[in-house]
Scaffold this motif. Structure first.
Motif, mmCIF file in Angstrom:
data_model
loop_
_atom_site.group_PDB
_atom_site.id
_atom_site.type_symbol
_atom_site.label_atom_id
_atom_site.label_comp_id
_atom_site.label_asym_id
_atom_site.label_seq_id
_atom_site.Cartn_x
_atom_site.Cartn_y
_atom_site.Cartn_z
ATOM 1 N N GLU A 136 0.851 -1.203 -0.003
ATOM 2 C CA GLU A 136 0.039 0.140 0.192
ATOM 3 C C GLU A 136 0.807 1.241 0.105
ATOM 4 O O GLU A 136 0.377 2.395 0.169
ATOM 5 C CB GLU A 136 -0.775 -0.173 1.213
ATOM 6 C CG GLU A 136 -1.805 -1.415 0.999
ATOM 7 C CD GLU A 136 -3.008 -1.384 2.145
ATOM 8 O OE1 GLU A 136 -3.122 -0.384 3.101
ATOM 9 O OE2 GLU A 136 -3.930 -2.227 2.104
ATOM 10 N N ARG A 170 -3.144 3.614 -2.314
ATOM 11 C CA ARG A 170 -4.573 3.258 -2.432
ATOM 12 C C ARG A 170 -5.371 4.177 -3.240
ATOM 13 O O ARG A 170 -6.325 4.778 -2.605
ATOM 14 C CB ARG A 170 -5.040 3.060 -1.115
ATOM 15 C CG ARG A 170 -4.212 1.947 -0.425
ATOM 16 C CD ARG A 170 -5.047 1.758 0.986
ATOM 17 N NE ARG A 170 -6.380 0.853 1.027
ATOM 18 C CZ ARG A 170 -7.405 1.288 1.568
ATOM 19 N NH1 ARG A 170 -7.518 2.244 2.290
ATOM 20 N NH2 ARG A 170 -8.355 0.318 1.328
ATOM 21 N N ARG A 191 -9.182 4.621 -3.181
ATOM 22 C CA ARG A 191 -9.805 5.194 -2.068
ATOM 23 C C ARG A 191 -9.088 6.500 -1.548
ATOM 24 O O ARG A 191 -9.073 6.813 -0.497
ATOM 25 C CB ARG A 191 -9.714 4.189 -0.858
ATOM 26 C CG ARG A 191 -10.516 2.916 -0.804
ATOM 27 C CD ARG A 191 -11.626 2.719 0.244
ATOM 28 N NE ARG A 191 -12.470 1.880 0.034
ATOM 29 C CZ ARG A 191 -13.472 2.071 -0.733
ATOM 30 N NH1 ARG A 191 -13.752 3.349 -1.192
ATOM 31 N NH2 ARG A 191 -14.474 1.172 -1.222
ATOM 32 N N ALA A 233 -6.863 6.578 1.392
ATOM 33 C CA ALA A 233 -7.343 6.519 2.864
ATOM 34 C C ALA A 233 -6.369 5.350 3.659
ATOM 35 O O ALA A 233 -5.775 4.549 2.883
ATOM 36 C CB ALA A 233 -8.641 6.059 2.837
ATOM 37 N N THR A 251 -4.789 2.731 6.079
ATOM 38 C CA THR A 251 -5.230 1.444 7.099
ATOM 39 C C THR A 251 -3.929 1.239 7.885
ATOM 40 O O THR A 251 -2.886 1.880 7.599
ATOM 41 C CB THR A 251 -5.353 0.334 5.953
ATOM 42 O OG1 THR A 251 -3.784 0.121 5.241
ATOM 43 C CG2 THR A 251 -6.459 0.668 4.912
ATOM 44 N N CYS A 290 -4.468 12.146 0.320
ATOM 45 C CA CYS A 290 -4.872 11.128 1.304
ATOM 46 C C CYS A 290 -6.181 11.844 2.091
ATOM 47 O O CYS A 290 -6.287 12.982 2.450
ATOM 48 C CB CYS A 290 -3.795 11.010 2.384
ATOM 49 S SG CYS A 290 -4.142 9.834 3.718
ATOM 50 N N GLN A 345 -8.024 8.461 7.536
ATOM 51 C CA GLN A 345 -8.302 7.194 8.228
ATOM 52 C C GLN A 345 -9.500 6.444 7.075
ATOM 53 O O GLN A 345 -10.367 7.283 7.210
ATOM 54 C CB GLN A 345 -8.833 6.994 9.307
ATOM 55 C CG GLN A 345 -9.261 5.500 9.868
ATOM 56 C CD GLN A 345 -8.304 4.529 9.958
ATOM 57 O OE1 GLN A 345 -6.993 4.944 10.176
ATOM 58 N NE2 GLN A 345 -8.508 3.245 9.528
ATOM 59 N N ASP A 346 -8.930 5.234 6.679
ATOM 60 C CA ASP A 346 -10.122 4.558 5.747
ATOM 61 C C ASP A 346 -11.369 4.326 6.745
ATOM 62 O O ASP A 346 -11.534 3.540 7.630
ATOM 63 C CB ASP A 346 -9.633 3.047 5.328
ATOM 64 C CG ASP A 346 -10.517 2.656 4.555
ATOM 65 O OD1 ASP A 346 -11.682 2.683 4.675
ATOM 66 O OD2 ASP A 346 -10.400 1.930 3.340
ATOM 67 N N LYS A 355 -14.123 2.872 6.133
ATOM 68 C CA LYS A 355 -14.538 1.656 6.119
ATOM 69 C C LYS A 355 -14.117 0.629 7.250
ATOM 70 O O LYS A 355 -14.534 -0.338 7.487
ATOM 71 C CB LYS A 355 -14.357 1.077 4.544
ATOM 72 C CG LYS A 355 -15.359 1.943 3.675
ATOM 73 C CD LYS A 355 -15.601 1.063 2.549
ATOM 74 C CE LYS A 355 -16.431 1.741 1.581
ATOM 75 N NZ LYS A 355 -16.671 1.462 0.170
ATOM 76 N N THR A 356 -12.957 0.959 7.683
ATOM 77 C CA THR A 356 -12.244 -0.016 8.785
ATOM 78 C C THR A 356 -12.563 0.552 10.092
ATOM 79 O O THR A 356 -11.928 -0.184 11.149
ATOM 80 C CB THR A 356 -10.665 0.044 8.631
ATOM 81 O OG1 THR A 356 -10.181 1.552 8.980
ATOM 82 C CG2 THR A 356 -10.394 -0.231 7.245
#
Ligand SMILES: CC(C)(COP(=O)(O)OP(=O)(O)OC[C@H]1O[C@@H](n2cnc3c(N)ncnc32)[C@H](O)[C@@H]1OP(=O)(O)O)[C@@H](O)C(=O)NCCC(=O)NCCSC(=O)/C=C1/CC=CC=CO1
Length: 257
Positions: A4, A20, A23, A26, A28, A61, A64-65, A67-68
């Motif tokens: 990543e 990434r 996204r 974002a 991870t 960027c 923070q993602d 989705k996590t």
């Protein structure tokens, strides 16, 4: 092998790319671990004199993602495990780091740039702390670096309003080193990196260490520190050759030793 973060070295410059793009880069846990390792690798590599941190695709960027993120997650523990090693690696880097903000930077994506030494941004990039918009406090070092960089009032404005500002506006906030048109961005970043790479690399590390001690020190502490670092600087090959070059009316050539 990173998955990543991309890492390349050319002409004394290590380019660390958040990768990434689907996204908006974002963050991870994997990306953050790879980022800390890449900064460390660049610091260890004698061939590297400058580090550029940038993003792949249309943005730098998005933080923070999300989705996590889950209700079970302890955000404080997560920061300690994954973000703080990166913040420490960036802020503690002996080599100068340029954040090349090639598009949107939000949340911790913007925070990480604040731990770098220089921020070059695309004029029309959108920058936002954004944390307040999802009910969080700024993190990843922003509460430390932002008031130091732009002063308490402006820092509070960005943190509490969560507004988005453009790269051009970020210059007015004194948040970034310079804003550059998108079509000249990569060239300007590399020109800037090459200018830094041609400077006395060891002495750059000393200057960074001295300055980072300043805010927590008394005058006496700092006078003691400047004795230590000037003594070291005085023994570098770069200093001795530069004095010689001056006396011979020649331009100095710094090799970083
Ligand atoms: C302002 C934006 C960053 C960019 O806006 P825009 O250019 O209009 O692009 P979008 O269409 O919104 O986004 C493109 C796709 O990327 C996905 N995406 C964007 N941001 C994130 C993200 N943070 N996490 C996951 N996915 C993201 C977006 O959904 C789109 O995907 P699809 O095309 O599939 O729909 C804007 O996107 C934005 O505001 N993003 C959120 C910014 C944010 O709140 N970031 C997180 C802040 S919190 C933080 O950084 C740190 C922590 C630390 C520790 C613990 C817990 C939380 O946070």
């Amino acid at each position: 092998m990173n998955s990543e973060v991309e890492y390349t070295v050319a002409s004394s410059v290590a380019t660390v790319t958040l990768a990434r793009p689907e996204r908006l880069n974002a963050l991870t846990s994997t990306l953050l671990n790879e980022l800390a390792d890449s900064i460390e690798e660049a610091n260890q590599d004698e061939a590297v004199r400058v580090i550029v941190l940038t993003g792949k695709g249309r943005g730098f960027c998005a933080g923070q993602d999300l989705k996590t993120v889950s209700p079970e997650m302890d955000h404080g523990d997560y920061l300690k495990s994954y973000y703080h090693p990166v913040v420490r690696a960036l802020a503690g880097s002996k080599k100068p780091i340029i954040a090349a903000i090639n598009g949107v930077a939000a949340g911790a994506g913007l925070s990480l740039t604040l731990a770098c030494d220089f921020r070059i941004v695309q004029e029309d990039a959108k920058l936002s702390l954004g944390f307040i918009n999802i009910g969080l406090v700024p993190d990843a070092g922003a509460p430390y670096f932002l008031p130091r960089l732009i002063g308490s009032a402006k820092a509070l404005e960005l943190a509490l309003l969560g507004d988005t500002i453009t790269g051009k506006q970020a210059v007015e906030f004194q948040l970034v080193t310079k804003a550059v048109a998108a079509d000249r961005f990569e060239e300007e970043v590399m020109d800037f990196a090459q200018q830094l790479a041609a400077r006395p690399t060891k002495v750059i590390a000393y200057i960074k260490q001295l300055q980072s001690a300043s805010f927590e020190s008394t005058l006496d502490d700092m006078l003691a520190q400047e004795i230590i670092y000037q003594s070291r600087a005085g023994k570098t090959e770069d200093h001795q050759r530069a004095v010689q070059a001056f006396l011979e009316k020649k331009p100095p050539v710094f090799t970083g030793r």
